[in-house]
Design a protein around this motif. Sequence first.
Motif, PDB file in Angstrom:
ATOM      1  N   ARG A   1     -10.362  -1.650 -12.925  1.00 15.47           N
ATOM      2  CA  ARG A   1      -9.850  -2.518 -13.985  1.00 15.47           C
ATOM      3  C   ARG A   1     -10.566  -3.863 -13.917  1.00 15.47           C
ATOM      4  NH1 ARG A   1      -3.658  -1.430 -12.833  1.00 15.47           N
ATOM      5  NH2 ARG A   1      -4.572  -0.569 -10.956  1.00 15.47           N
TER       6      ARG A   1
ATOM      7  N   GLY B   1       2.989   1.360  -3.821  1.00 13.83           N
ATOM      8  CA  GLY B   1       2.328   0.907  -5.044  1.00 13.83           C
ATOM      9  C   GLY B   1       3.186   0.014  -5.913  1.00 13.83           C
TER      10      GLY B   1
ATOM     11  N   THR C   1      -5.417  -6.914  -6.152  1.00 11.00           N
ATOM     12  CA  THR C   1      -5.943  -5.880  -5.276  1.00 11.00           C
ATOM     13  C   THR C   1      -7.141  -5.163  -5.903  1.00 11.00           C
ATOM     14  OG1 THR C   1      -5.329  -3.973  -3.945  1.00 11.00           O
ATOM     15  CG2 THR C   1      -4.405  -4.062  -6.133  1.00 11.00           C
ATOM     16  N   GLU C   2      -7.989  -4.638  -5.046  1.00 15.46           N
ATOM     17  CA  GLU C   2      -9.045  -3.732  -5.528  1.00 15.46           C
ATOM     18  C   GLU C   2      -8.372  -2.435  -5.951  1.00 15.46           C
ATOM     19  OE1 GLU C   2     -12.200  -4.355  -5.778  1.00 15.46           O
ATOM     20  OE2 GLU C   2     -12.481  -6.124  -4.540  1.00 15.46           O
ATOM     21  N   THR C   3      -8.807  -1.861  -7.039  1.00 17.15           N
ATOM     22  CA  THR C   3      -8.215  -0.612  -7.502  1.00 17.15           C
ATOM     23  C   THR C   3      -9.298   0.431  -7.717  1.00 17.15           C
ATOM     24  OG1 THR C   3      -8.357  -1.300  -9.810  1.00 17.15           O
ATOM     25  CG2 THR C   3      -6.306  -1.790  -8.658  1.00 17.15           C
TER      26      THR C   3
ATOM     27  N   ASP D   1       0.814  -1.213   0.000  1.00 19.92           N
ATOM     28  CA  ASP D   1       0.000   0.000   0.000  1.00 19.92           C
ATOM     29  C   ASP D   1       0.848   1.265   0.000  1.00 19.92           C
ATOM     30  OD1 ASP D   1      -2.369  -1.431   0.043  1.00 19.92           O
ATOM     31  OD2 ASP D   1      -2.403  -1.504   2.231  1.00 19.92           O
TER      32      ASP D   1
ATOM     33  N   PHE E   1      -1.832  -3.516 -14.273  1.00 16.13           N
ATOM     34  CA  PHE E   1      -1.523  -3.806 -12.870  1.00 16.13           C
ATOM     35  C   PHE E   1      -0.016  -3.778 -12.661  1.00 16.13           C
ATOM     36  CE2 PHE E   1      -5.741  -5.639 -13.246  1.00 16.13           C
ATOM     37  CZ  PHE E   1      -6.335  -5.183 -12.082  1.00 16.13           C
TER      38      PHE E   1
ATOM     39  N   ALA F   1      -9.709  -6.461 -11.157  1.00 16.76           N
ATOM     40  CA  ALA F   1      -9.521  -5.959  -9.792  1.00 16.76           C
ATOM     41  C   ALA F   1     -10.362  -6.766  -8.814  1.00 16.76           C
ATOM     42  CB  ALA F   1      -9.896  -4.486  -9.716  1.00 16.76           C
TER      43      ALA F   1
ATOM     44  N   GLU G   1       0.571  -4.839  -6.982  1.00 23.11           N
ATOM     45  CA  GLU G   1      -0.887  -4.863  -6.858  1.00 23.11           C
ATOM     46  C   GLU G   1      -1.453  -6.282  -6.882  1.00 23.11           C
ATOM     47  OE1 GLU G   1      -2.381  -0.670  -8.609  1.00 23.11           O
ATOM     48  OE2 GLU G   1      -1.819  -2.130 -10.138  1.00 23.11           O
TER      49      GLU G   1
ATOM     50  N   ASN H   1      -9.659   2.493 -10.097  1.00 22.30           N
ATOM     51  CA  ASN H   1     -10.060   2.737 -11.481  1.00 22.30           C
ATOM     52  C   ASN H   1     -10.795   1.553 -12.118  1.00 22.30           C
ATOM     53  OD1 ASN H   1      -7.903   1.074 -11.728  1.00 22.30           O
ATOM     54  ND2 ASN H   1      -6.654   2.427 -12.959  1.00 22.30           N
TER      55      ASN H   1
END
Length: 96
Positions: A37, A11, A31-33, A8, A64, A40, A14, A35
């Motif tokens: 994707r 970055g 990971t949850e993002t 975290d 990612f 995600a 991910e 934007n």
Amino acid sequence: MIYCQFTDLDGACEVHVVDDRYRDGWTTKVTETPNNRRDAGRTFSHATPGECADNLERLVTEGFVVPQYAIDNLRGEQSMLEQHFPSKLAEMRGQS
């Protein structure tokens, strides 16, 4: 074995990738993002380290952040299995 894990702070990663071959094979959690994707928040299980590396490369093309060392380590493990344990690799793929 953990190949890479979420970070975290900077970055730099991910995905979280673990060798869980005695249960589900090699597991990748994305990971949850913010934007949204396509992949995600998804979890992927692969029968071999090579399949896992292929998936990580695909995730890179989706944007990612995946450390190259994780892909390289999975490719190295795949190569070792191909050279020294081909029957075990076939079993992992369900070809025994």
